[in-house]
Design an enzyme around this catalytic site. Sequence first.
Site, PDB file in Angstrom:
ATOM      1  N   GLY A  14       0.902  -1.237   0.129  1.00 50.66           N
ATOM      2  CA  GLY A  14      -0.039  -0.001  -0.054  1.00 50.66           C
ATOM      3  C   GLY A  14       0.872   1.148  -0.139  1.00 50.66           C
ATOM      4  O   GLY A  14       1.256   1.677   0.888  1.00 50.66           O
ATOM      5  N   LEU A  15       1.212   1.685  -1.283  1.00 53.92           N
ATOM      6  CA  LEU A  15       1.981   2.892  -1.362  1.00 53.92           C
ATOM      7  C   LEU A  15       1.145   4.120  -1.661  1.00 53.92           C
ATOM      8  O   LEU A  15       1.548   5.026  -2.439  1.00 53.92           O
ATOM      9  CB  LEU A  15       3.143   2.571  -2.352  1.00 53.92           C
ATOM     10  CG  LEU A  15       4.304   1.376  -2.036  1.00 53.92           C
ATOM     11  CD1 LEU A  15       5.034   1.157  -3.214  1.00 53.92           C
ATOM     12  CD2 LEU A  15       4.968   1.680  -0.854  1.00 53.92           C
ATOM     13  N   ALA A  16       0.256   4.474  -0.893  1.00 52.35           N
ATOM     14  CA  ALA A  16      -0.341   5.932  -0.629  1.00 52.35           C
ATOM     15  C   ALA A  16       0.689   6.581   0.062  1.00 52.35           C
ATOM     16  O   ALA A  16       1.821   6.190   0.588  1.00 52.35           O
ATOM     17  CB  ALA A  16      -1.795   5.744  -0.062  1.00 52.35           C
ATOM     18  N   ASN A  37       2.439  -2.736  -4.384  1.00 55.16           N
ATOM     19  CA  ASN A  37       1.139  -2.088  -4.597  1.00 55.16           C
ATOM     20  C   ASN A  37       0.326  -2.873  -5.538  1.00 55.16           C
ATOM     21  O   ASN A  37       0.824  -3.139  -6.470  1.00 55.16           O
ATOM     22  CB  ASN A  37       1.331  -0.605  -4.996  1.00 55.16           C
ATOM     23  CG  ASN A  37       0.217   0.098  -4.478  1.00 55.16           C
ATOM     24  OD1 ASN A  37       0.127   0.769  -3.449  1.00 55.16           O
ATOM     25  ND2 ASN A  37      -0.607   0.537  -5.658  1.00 55.16           N
ATOM     26  N   LYS A  81      -6.916   0.407   2.310  1.00 49.39           N
ATOM     27  CA  LYS A  81      -8.237   1.106   2.695  1.00 49.39           C
ATOM     28  C   LYS A  81      -9.046   0.154   3.608  1.00 49.39           C
ATOM     29  O   LYS A  81      -8.999  -1.301   3.309  1.00 49.39           O
ATOM     30  CB  LYS A  81      -9.156   1.463   1.445  1.00 49.39           C
ATOM     31  CG  LYS A  81     -10.412   1.996   1.975  1.00 49.39           C
ATOM     32  CD  LYS A  81     -11.379   2.563   0.721  1.00 49.39           C
ATOM     33  CE  LYS A  81     -12.708   3.196   1.309  1.00 49.39           C
ATOM     34  NZ  LYS A  81     -13.513   3.559  -0.138  1.00 49.39           N
ATOM     35  N   GLY A 136      -0.922  11.094  10.908  1.00 49.28           N
ATOM     36  CA  GLY A 136      -1.035  11.680   9.641  1.00 49.28           C
ATOM     37  C   GLY A 136       0.388  11.393   8.868  1.00 49.28           C
ATOM     38  O   GLY A 136       1.011  10.486   9.258  1.00 49.28           O
ATOM     39  N   HIS A 198      -8.942   6.954  20.319  1.00 47.27           N
ATOM     40  CA  HIS A 198      -8.271   8.063  20.126  1.00 47.27           C
ATOM     41  C   HIS A 198      -8.894   9.037  18.872  1.00 47.27           C
ATOM     42  O   HIS A 198      -8.907  10.100  19.356  1.00 47.27           O
ATOM     43  CB  HIS A 198      -6.917   7.680  19.588  1.00 47.27           C
ATOM     44  CG  HIS A 198      -6.112   8.893  18.829  1.00 47.27           C
ATOM     45  ND1 HIS A 198      -6.477   9.141  17.309  1.00 47.27           N
ATOM     46  CD2 HIS A 198      -5.142   9.587  18.983  1.00 47.27           C
ATOM     47  CE1 HIS A 198      -5.504  10.143  16.902  1.00 47.27           C
ATOM     48  NE2 HIS A 198      -4.629  10.232  18.090  1.00 47.27           N
ATOM     49  N   ASN A 199      -9.427   8.314  17.966  1.00 46.08           N
ATOM     50  CA  ASN A 199     -10.082   9.216  16.971  1.00 46.08           C
ATOM     51  C   ASN A 199     -11.475   9.792  17.288  1.00 46.08           C
ATOM     52  O   ASN A 199     -11.575  10.878  16.982  1.00 46.08           O
ATOM     53  CB  ASN A 199     -10.311   8.483  15.574  1.00 46.08           C
ATOM     54  CG  ASN A 199      -9.063   7.967  14.853  1.00 46.08           C
ATOM     55  OD1 ASN A 199      -7.922   8.190  15.458  1.00 46.08           O
ATOM     56  ND2 ASN A 199      -9.095   7.592  13.501  1.00 46.08           N
ATOM     57  N   GLU A 202     -10.334  12.760  19.173  1.00 42.85           N
ATOM     58  CA  GLU A 202      -9.890  13.844  18.415  1.00 42.85           C
ATOM     59  C   GLU A 202     -11.177  14.494  17.761  1.00 42.85           C
ATOM     60  O   GLU A 202     -11.093  15.777  17.706  1.00 42.85           O
ATOM     61  CB  GLU A 202      -9.285  13.107  17.185  1.00 42.85           C
ATOM     62  CG  GLU A 202      -8.850  13.852  15.962  1.00 42.85           C
ATOM     63  CD  GLU A 202      -8.201  13.053  14.732  1.00 42.85           C
ATOM     64  OE1 GLU A 202      -8.544  13.218  13.638  1.00 42.85           O
ATOM     65  OE2 GLU A 202      -7.335  12.123  15.244  1.00 42.85           O
ATOM     66  N   ARG A 299     -21.066  17.222  12.892  1.00 38.05           N
ATOM     67  CA  ARG A 299     -20.486  17.066  11.343  1.00 38.05           C
ATOM     68  C   ARG A 299     -21.606  16.364  10.437  1.00 38.05           C
ATOM     69  O   ARG A 299     -21.680  16.995   9.288  1.00 38.05           O
ATOM     70  CB  ARG A 299     -19.365  15.895  11.393  1.00 38.05           C
ATOM     71  CG  ARG A 299     -18.171  16.183  12.106  1.00 38.05           C
ATOM     72  CD  ARG A 299     -16.821  15.515  11.593  1.00 38.05           C
ATOM     73  NE  ARG A 299     -15.771  15.770  12.601  1.00 38.05           N
ATOM     74  CZ  ARG A 299     -14.514  15.402  12.216  1.00 38.05           C
ATOM     75  NH1 ARG A 299     -14.213  14.376  11.253  1.00 38.05           N
ATOM     76  NH2 ARG A 299     -13.445  15.624  13.040  1.00 38.05           N
TER      77      ARG A 299
END
Length: 494
Positions: A14-16, A37, A81, A136, A198-199, A202, A299
């Site tokens: 996965g090379l994003a 990938n 993903k 990030g 955690h998220n 956040e 949101r």
Amino acid sequence: MADTSQQADIGLIGLAVMGQNLVLNMNDKGFTVAVFNRTVSKVDDFVNGPAAGRETILPAHSLEEFIGKLKRPRRVMLLVKAGPAVDAFIEKLIPLLDDGDIVIDGGNSNFHDTIRRCKDLESRNLRYIGTGVSGGEEGARHGPSIMPGGSADAWEHVRDIFQAVAAKVEDGHTARMGSPCCDWVGSDGAGHFVKMVHNGIEYGDIQLICEAYALMKAIGMTTDEMHEVFANWKRSELNSYLIDITADILAHKDPETGEPTVEMILDTAGQKGTGKWTAITSLEEGVPLTLIGEAVYARFLSARKDERVEAAQTLRGPSPSFKIDRDAFVEDLRKALFASKIMSYTQGFQLMRAAAAEYDWDLNYGGVALMWRGGCIIRSQFLGRIRDAFEKDKNLKSLLFEPYFRSAIRKCQTAWRRTVVKAIKLGVPTPAFSSALAYYDGYRCERLPANLLQAQRDYFGAHTYERVDKPRGEFFHTNWTGTGGDTTASAYNA
């Protein structure tokens, strides 16, 4: 025979941008990394671009070639993903792996999926790690917070790699920056669960900051003035990464218009689902995660932009005419933000406590706070206080019972209430501030009106109730109308 000097310590699929940066980070720390990938051209783009000249980053153009480049036990990390893509890669990998090999999911997977995958791979004599990675793109490159859980005997095979690339912080017991923001969290889905919380926290932190911004804007402050406020807050107990970047955002000017960039951005918020998962899990566990829930709902409301524009034309709110002492208001706002933040983390750690009991995880709450002190999005000095609290009492039921946080709430409470009242008078929505205060008032209330609620349930549904003058666990029913009879429904769940 394979050239072991050119075999990789770990492989990453996965090379994003996150994957690329994590590979570069691992390679900087001396580890040889194989990369693959699904879109194979990205492999060549990466090794000829950002990884150019790095002979210890080994490209692979098929899964078979990729697996062949790995040392045993093979360590395969997925950064793809969340959802079906993870399952699809696992199914492709299984036939290529041998007993004892390790599959690592570094994406934002739902912890229920991780529990399932861990059980499945262990049944095939493979090992599985589900790990949260926070920070990030910048964190992945220079030091993220890493929260691994899964097959316990896999940890010894990835510990050196994970702790080398993780952020490092002062741990309170040594004079040097050396403690990695990474440690083993627990079995099966524990790592991804902690990352989910955690998220969720956040989400809450971000919503609180946005409400503070909205209130400052409502009293006529410019973005430059707000920038100065947040820059000052960086030097207070609110010091954190999110406060820091908010100060930067408020100072930025749009190159096309010269206006503050933040004011050129459409007010509709996106999300990837982890905050929603946190709120759903709180409902499943019976933990009142009110602030994070309101942050998720905020949101959702922001996304209804067209409806809000239409409503703004016809629905009227207050027309405030009172004077506001700006400096006093900003100081009240700072205290309200800190008090509300304490409530959010209090709720988040209580959710972890409930889930640990449900899923038989031995969570180290002080260790979790330490892992969050660096690299991740919610990193702050505040987390050091939480770590200290759980080191003093690992069975702490609530942060509100700890002297530092109890004292902080006492000092902030009057300002917090004034802030919520002013928000109501100004007609500015502050669901996170308000729900945090309501939770605090509910938590400190010895007798809530749930007695009337339970009477109503017994009246219309014969759901029974407990009595204040009888032992807990005994249930009673009243024939409220004289015609209802004595048949009752099953006892309620408290």
